[in-house]
Write an enzyme that holds these catalytic residues in place. Structure first.
Site, short mmCIF file in Angstrom:
data_model
loop_
_atom_site.label_atom_id
_atom_site.label_comp_id
_atom_site.label_asym_id
_atom_site.label_seq_id
_atom_site.Cartn_x
_atom_site.Cartn_y
_atom_site.Cartn_z
N GLU A 1 83.63 -104.03 -39.21
CA GLU A 1 82.96 -103.77 -40.30
C GLU A 1 83.86 -103.01 -41.40
O GLU A 1 84.75 -102.45 -41.09
CB GLU A 1 81.96 -102.48 -39.79
N TYR B 1 70.14 -96.47 -31.71
CA TYR B 1 70.78 -94.92 -31.56
C TYR B 1 70.67 -94.60 -30.32
O TYR B 1 69.68 -94.06 -29.63
CB TYR B 1 69.87 -94.09 -32.51
N GLN C 1 74.38 -97.23 -33.25
CA GLN C 1 75.23 -96.10 -33.95
C GLN C 1 76.49 -95.87 -33.36
O GLN C 1 76.62 -96.22 -32.12
CB GLN C 1 74.22 -94.76 -34.13
#
Ligand code: FAD
Length: 287
Positions: free
Chosen positions: A16, A141, A172
């Site tokens: 990322e 999450y 996450q």
């Protein structure tokens, strides 16, 4: 390439980056993307900042450069709080004209001036993006989303998100793999059957770790604290502790048959190389 077509065939490896902001130029972002691409990731995702920073514009620009100049698949993020359908239409048109086929559909964090217009939750955005024939990912999450007091509700909401059309999920960041394995089991019981890619952040300083953990609600295990106590004020030792810990995490995830490993590489191509090499050494990636 559509990311779901990669994930149905093999375990993935991805990075990322965040797009240019302030003094950090599009050319610099492209240079990092080129360096990261040397590790043959399955995709590079590009984050999106809503609000006045101007870098939401650049998410599409840098995604285009990744696709055309590095040959790597791009995953463009998009948050929807404060956006209208026509804002989303303009963004999608820009992505599609740039050959970007993958979007990570997010609600975004609540903030003043970012009230819902046409989309309240990511589960409203996902079906809208699917109408444009995009491959759509969504966030999940393992420790629960910070706003959600009952993790069972969060899982129900995740199920809605997947039922609304998400092709795959990216987690996450988390520091305790057991949290992820528990979450993966709960997803199976809930019939959440799309691939789940693990997001791992190799932290490089105590300050960065604290900031990220606070923003994301990720808990910091005692084993991380012990390593940082041993590192003391030595910033090189803190960095080494963070990267070593992340490498141990990803090697364990690889051994436990995860669908994919996504490195929150924070525009640091050295981290890309180190994590790639750790996954080659354990046989998850080929050399
Ligand atoms: P949602 O899935 O909409 O959920 C938000 C909250 O609402 C959760 O508590 C959920 O339980 C609850 N909820 C969902 N649906 C319902 C419903 N129907 N009824 C009641 N409650 C509901 N932020 C950025 O600004 N830019 C980025 O590029 C970015 N990239 C990210 C990438 C990943 C992999 C992850 C995990 C997060 C990223 N974020 C990013 C952060 C994200 O925007 C925030 O975590 C945000 O607060 C939630 O987004 P979401 O899409 O998960 O929201």
């Amino acid at each position: 390439m559509r990311i779901i077509d990669i994930l149905v065939r093999r375990q993935s490896f991805s990075f990322e980056i965040f797009p240019p902001k302030g003094d950090f130029s599009v050319d610099q972002a492209e240079k990092i993307a080129i360096e990261l691409s040397e590790n043959h990731p399955d995709w590079i995702s590009v984050t999106f900042s809503a609000g006045g920073s101007g870098n939401s514009e650049r998410t599409a620009d840098i995604s285009q450069r990744i696709e055309t100049n590095t040959g790597t698949t791009a995953l463009a993020h998009l948050t929807c709080l404060g956006s209208s359908r026509s804002d989303v239409d303009a963004y999608v048109a820009k992505l599609q004209s740039a050959g970007v086929e993958n979007v990570l559909a997010l609600r975004g964090d609540r903030a003043p001036g970012r009230d819902p217009i046409d989309f309240t939750y990511a589960s409203d955005l996902i079906p809208y993006l699917k109408q444009s024939n995009l491959c759509v990912g969504a966030a999940c999450y393992p420790e629960g989303h910070v706003e959600c007091e009952d993790p069972r509700n969060d899982l129900d909401n995740l199920k809605k998100k997947v039922d609304s059309g998400a092709d795959f999920l990216v987690t996450q960041l988390f520091f305790n793999n057991d949290d992820f394995y528990r979450f993966r089991d709960l997803c199976v019981r809930k019939h959440i059957e799309v691939p789940i890619v693990c997001g791992i952040m190799p932290f490089t300083s105590v300050n960065q770790l604290q900031r990220m953990a606070f923003n994301c609600g990720a808990s910091i295990p005692a084993s991380v604290v012990r390593r940082l106590v041993a590192a003391g004020d030595d910033t090189d030792a803190q960095r080494a502790a963070g990267i070593d810990y992340a490498c141990e995490q990803i090697v364990d995830l690889a051994a436990n048959g995860v669908d994919g490993i996504h490195i929150y590489s924070m525009n640091n191509s050295q981290i890309g190389k180190i994590t790639h090499d750790a996954l080659v050494a354990c046989g998850y990636l080929s050399a």
